[in-house]
Structure formats: structure tokens, C-alpha cells
Write an enzyme that holds these catalytic residues in place. Structure first.
Site, PDB file in Angstrom:
ATOM      1  N   GLU A 277       0.648  -1.112   0.029  1.00 56.39           N
ATOM      2  CA  GLU A 277      -0.041   0.005  -0.173  1.00 56.39           C
ATOM      3  C   GLU A 277       0.986   1.239  -0.093  1.00 56.39           C
ATOM      4  OE1 GLU A 277      -2.865   0.228   3.177  1.00 56.39           O
ATOM      5  OE2 GLU A 277      -4.300   1.084   2.149  1.00 56.39           O
ATOM      6  N   HIS A 298       5.750 -27.203  -0.784  1.00 54.61           N
ATOM      7  CA  HIS A 298       4.882 -28.290  -1.368  1.00 54.61           C
ATOM      8  C   HIS A 298       3.792 -27.560  -2.229  1.00 54.61           C
ATOM      9  CE1 HIS A 298       6.437 -31.526   1.087  1.00 54.61           C
ATOM     10  NE2 HIS A 298       6.713 -30.682   1.763  1.00 54.61           N
ATOM     11  N   LYS A 413     -14.175   2.089  -3.797  1.00 58.45           N
ATOM     12  CA  LYS A 413     -15.010   2.668  -2.972  1.00 58.45           C
ATOM     13  C   LYS A 413     -16.217   3.416  -3.491  1.00 58.45           C
ATOM     14  CE  LYS A 413     -12.253   2.868   1.130  1.00 58.45           C
ATOM     15  NZ  LYS A 413     -11.779   3.768   1.931  1.00 58.45           N
TER      16      LYS A 413
END
Ligand code: PA5
Length: 425
Positions: A277, A298, A413
Site C-alpha cells: 500500500e 509443497h 469505494k
């Protein structure tokens, strides 16, 4: 307290970067760079509010014997740091202290219903955390939690069990908390979400979990002293910051954080937020990702070993993880594991690390940076926070990026508010 082993980039000459690092160090310490009004964390260990700090300890003390579960309700910087600390320090299945669970970080009704069912018959405390006070995920979850708390404890009783961490004066959450008479804790104006773990944002959940927050702050302060130098030979956080830039210039656009301890998973989630961010803007930045080894050997291990050469690894090595479980001897040895009998599992884990480093570096040609920390104790957590904060600020400023804003987060948003029919959108 932190050793940084730059076996890969150590092959390069860091001296040409000293001048820019010195300039940026002064910018950080004097708070003159882009986003300078969010550099409150730099001297927070010296300036924090002692009265509030004690109030945090008092609240935790008051509630500890009457609480089975604490719901930390927040998103992004308003919960990731607390979770990183609590899991790193207390482990994943702690036997003492209230259990800490998380809400307000998703719109998933399925998850929220599970939270509500889980806390139904438990003695619950809610700590809602939001700097803006308007984050939709958190506000919706808090509304549901509040309704539950008022039904269960009555309005008066709920007041004793709802703790609010928000802006000191502004925002709907602050107004609401004052109106209802909830105890409030402050997120300072000059500290942004992902740099706020050493404020009440992280310290209150840590204290509620039974962590000694004085020790955490001690580590944060120690790092502030140790890292108050631009000298690349002395400042390991800055060396790490520069080496990330060198590696990216060589085509490595992905940084894979690696830990061999399961309880470091959330710490790496917090790192992903801190660096992703802060740095991922203007078409620039390194994409942070994380793995737990040997678990993920794995799965993603295959890609790291032989896939496209886009990534370098940053291994967080814990010298003394703190648990001495040994492999039992078995007379029959049906599983053929007796060759490891009486060995500590940690010894096996460190051999796995040695073998993996060799495989990735030598055969896979994957650069590895190694950050070695002594243990997973509170002081070390505090130290690591400051270390990564200054490293992040330095590495972003080297890219000419403001480390403290997040303009891109607003785009989803706006679209969502429009679709939800929020007034004004
Ligand atoms: O780092 C940040 O600033 C963000 O991740 C915020 O912490 C997050 O969006 C939550 O914001 P708020 O605390 O205002 O609810």
C-alpha cells in the site's frame, strides 16, 4: 537486534547510494518529504501519550478475568498490525488470556454469521478501530456487534465492554462513542493506518491478549536509537531498502517474504500491506507476497525453484523460536523416522531452511535476503516494526513515491457506493 545478511546484493557496491540515503534519512527525521504530515511514528516512542498508555493497561487489567473473547473490529491498518503481534508473540493456540478474533474486515455475511454464532454464549469485549470512522466494512460489522452486545448486556453493560479506537475529535465513530459514553482511545492525526500498530490501534488488542506492551514499546524505542544513522554500514534497515531497489532494477518485481514459523503468517500479511500500500502507486513498486516454509514448498516452492525469474526472497529467520519439542524414539520404527529420534523439531526446521536456501540460490538462481531476529518476544516485535517502517519509508522515497497515502484504494469505494445507492454517489 536484527541481523541483515545480504549475501546476494552484498556482491554489489552500495557506496554510490550513500548520498541519496543520507539525504532521505534527513528528510525522514526532519519530516520534510512527501507525506511529511504522516511521520508521527518516527519519534512516537519518545512522544507517546503516557496517560493513554496506562489507560490501555488498566482497561486490559479490568476486563481480563471477565472476558472469553475479544472481537477486534477493523480493516487494513486498523487490524493487521494487532493480529501480526498477537499471533507472533502468543502463537496460534494460546492457552492463556482471552481469545482474540477479527471482524469488520470483510462484507462476507457468511463469515460474520460465524463470528456471531461463535461469540453468542461467550463473555465478549468489542474493540472497534477506525481512524476515519466511516469505513463501510467496519461500520457494518460494528452495527451488528453493537446490537448483539446491547441485547446481551443491556445498553449500560455494553458500555463497559465496547472500546473505541478512533480520531481524537473527528468522525462519526468519535461522535457516536461520546454520545454512548464508550471509552475511547486515540489514533494520532500524524500516523496513518499501516504505521499505527504502536498506537492504541495495536497496543489495546495486544494488551487485551495479555501481551506486555511496555516490552513492545521498549523494542520500538531501541530501534529508533539504533537506526538513527544514515550510514549504510550501520543501518541494516536502509541496506535492505537499497537492496530491494537494486534487485528491482535487475528485473525482480516480486518480493516473496518467507518464514519457517507458522505464527509469522500474519506478520507477513502486515508486511504485504505495509509495502504494497505504501509503494504500489504511479505504476511503480515491488509486488509483495508471502509463504510459510516448509508448508508452501509443497505448493509455490515449485514456482520459486523453476518458474519465471521474477522474484527474490526475503527470509525472516527466527534464531530461537522458543519451543523445544523433540522427536520421540519408537521401538518398532515402522515409519523409518528413528534417524531423527531425540532431535528437536526446530533443528529439523533449520536444516530445511539451509537446504532450501541452497536449492533456491544455487540451483534456482533466486536472490535471497535474510533478516535474522532473535526470537518472537514482545521487544523483538516492537523492534521489527520500527525497522520495517524506516526501511519502507526509505525504499519508497528512493522511488520518488509518497509512502503515506493510498489514493488507489478510493476507486473501488466510489464504484461500490454508487452500486449500493449511498447518498451523494
Ligand atoms: O493503511 C491504511 O491507511 C488503511 O489500510 C486503513 O488502515 C484502512 O483503510 C482502514 O481505515 P480506517 O481506520 O479509517 O477505518
Amino acid at each position: 537486534m536484527i541481523q541483515f545478511n545480504d549475501t546476494y546484493a552484498g556482491q554489489f557496491d552500495l557506496a554510490p547510494y550513500q548520498e541519496i540515503v543520507t539525504k532521505i534519512h534527513t528528510m525522514i527525521r526532519n519530516k520534510t518529504g512527501a507525506g511529511n504530515d504522516f511521520l508521527g511514528w518516527v519519534d512516537w516512542a519518545l512522544n507517546y501519550d503516557e496517560e493513554e498508555f496506562n489507560r490501555i493497561i488498566d482497561a486490559a487489567e479490568r476486563l481480563k478475568d471477565e472476558t472469553d473473547v475479544v472481537v477486534v473490529c477493523g480493516i487494513g491498518g486498523s487490524y493487521l498490525g494487532a493480529r501480526a503481534a498477537i499471533e507472533m508473540i502468543k502463537g496460534l493456540y494460546p492457552s492463556r488470556g482471552p481469545e482474540i478474533i477479527y471482524a469488520g474486515n470483510t462484507f462476507s455475511g457468511t463469515y460474520m454469521k460465524q463470528v456471531m454464532d461463535y461469540i453468542k454464549d461467550k463473555r465478549t469485549v468489542v474493540n472497534v478501530i477506525s481512524k476515519s470512522g466511516t469505513t463501510t466494512e467496519t461500520a457494518l460489522a460494528f452495527r451488528i456487534l453493537r446490537e448483539h452486545m446491547e441485547k446481551k448486556y443491556g445498553r449500560e453493560g455494553a458500555r463497559e465492554r465496547i472500546l473505541v479506537t478512533t480520531d481524537k475529535a473527528r468522525g462519526v465513530l468519535k461522535e457516536f462513542a461520546d454520545h454512548e459514553g464508550y471509552e475511547t482511545f486515540v489514533i494520532p492525526d500524524d500516523i496513518g493506518g499501516r504505521y499505527s500498530v504502536m498506537t492504541a490501534v495495536g497496543l489495546l488488542p495486544m494488551a487485551l491478549a495479555g501481551i506486555n506492551i511496555r516490552e513492545v514499546m521498549k523494542g520500538f524505542l531501541k530501534a529508533n536509537h539504533d537506526l538513527n544513522t544514515p550510514d549504510l554500514e550501520k543501518n541494516s534497515a536502509y541496506r535492505y531498502a537499497v537492496e530491494r531497489r537494486i534487485l528491482q532494477a535487475r528485473g525482480y518485481d516480486v518480493e516473496m517474504y518467507v518464514s519457517y514459523e507458522m505464527q509469522m503468517r500474519s506478520f507477513m500479511e502486515w508486511l504485504k500491506q505495509l509495502f504494497g500500500e505504501s509503494e504500489g502507486k504511479e505504476g511503480k513498486g515491488i509486488l509483495p507476497d508471502s509463504v510459510i516454509f516448509s508448508t508452501d514448498l509443497h505448493s509455490l516452492g515449485q514456482f520459486i525453484q523453476e518458474g519465471k525469474k521474477v522474484l527474490f526472497e526475503t527470509v525472516i529467520e527466527v534464531k530461537e523460536p522458543g519451543c523445544a519439542l523433540t522427536v520421540p524414539f519408537d521401538q518398532e520404527n515402522a515409519d523409518g523416522m528413528n534417524y531423527l529420534a531425540d532431535r528437536r523439531l526446530d533443528w529439523v526446521n533449520s536444516r530445511a531452511m539451509e537446504g532450501t536456501l541452497k536449492a533456491h540460490k544455487e540451483t534456482g538462481n533466486v536472490p535471497n535476503l535474510i533478516i535474522t531476529v532473535p526470537d518472537m518476544k514482545p521487544e523483538t516485535f516492537g523492534y521489527m516494526c520500527y525497522w520495517f517502517f524506516v526501511a519502507c519509508a526509505m525504499t519508497c522515497y528512493m522511488l520518488n513515491i509518497n509512502p503515506f497515502n493510498q489514493p488507489g484504494v478510493e476507486v473501488y469505494k466510489r464504484n461500490m457506493f454508487k452500486l449500493l445507492g449511498k447518498p451523494g454517489f
